[in-house]
Design an enzyme around this catalytic site. Structure first.
Site, short mmCIF file in Angstrom:
data_model
loop_
_atom_site.label_atom_id
_atom_site.label_comp_id
_atom_site.label_asym_id
_atom_site.label_seq_id
_atom_site.Cartn_x
_atom_site.Cartn_y
_atom_site.Cartn_z
N ARG A 79 0.76 -1.18 -0.12
CA ARG A 79 0.04 -0.01 0.04
C ARG A 79 0.87 1.22 0.05
NH1 ARG A 79 -0.07 4.70 2.03
NH2 ARG A 79 -2.26 5.55 2.44
N HIS A 84 2.85 6.02 -2.38
CA HIS A 84 3.87 6.98 -2.53
C HIS A 84 4.80 7.09 -3.76
CE1 HIS A 84 3.01 8.07 1.62
NE2 HIS A 84 3.17 6.90 1.90
#
Length: 114
Positions: A79, A84
Site C-alpha cells: 500500500r 507514495h
C-alpha cells in the site's frame, strides 16, 4: 470501551482480495498489462487491503502477533509503495501478487477474529 473492529478489517481485506482476483478473471497477463481500467481497480483493492492491515497492526498488536502467518507488513508495505510511488507501480509484481499471494492469503486469513 469501543467494540473491536477486527472482524470489519478482516472483511475489508477478504473482500478486496476477492475483488482483485475477480477483476483479472479470464485475463492473460498480457491483457492485464494492457488494461488500464483493470489495473486501476486492482490497485485500489491493494490499497484497501493495506489500509485495513495498517489499522489492525496499529490498533490490535496482540491479534497481529497471534496471526503471524499473515503477511500484514507486506500488505501495508505494498500500500505504501503504491500510494507514495504511484507512477512507478510494477505491474508485474501486482500480477504475481494477484495470482499467487492473494489466493493463499484468502485461505489463511482468519474467519473468526477471536
Amino acid at each position: 470501551m469501543t467494540a473491536s473492529r477486527i472482524g470489519d478489517y478482516l472483511d475489508h481485506i477478504r473482500q478486496a482480495a476477492a475483488d482483485a482476483i475477480a477483476f483479472v478473471e479470464g485475463l492473460s497477463k498480457e491483457e492485464f498489462l494492457e488494461d488500464r481500467r483493470t489495473q486501476q481497480a486492482v490497485v485500489v483493492s491493494l490499497i484497501i487491503m493495506g489500509e485495513a492491515s495498517t489499522k489492525l497492526m496499529d490498533q490490535y498488536p496482540d491479534f497481529i502477533a497471534s496471526h503471524s502467518q499473515i503477511p500484514w507488513r507486506s500488505m501495508r508495505g505494498m500500500r505504501n509503495r503504491i500510494a507514495h510511488g504511484y507512477f512507478d507501480i510494477n505491474l508485474e509484481v501486482v500480477w504475481d501478487t494477484i495470482q499467487r499471494a492473494l489466493p493463499d492469503l484468502l485461505e489463511r486469513l482468519p474467519v473468526d477474529p477471536a
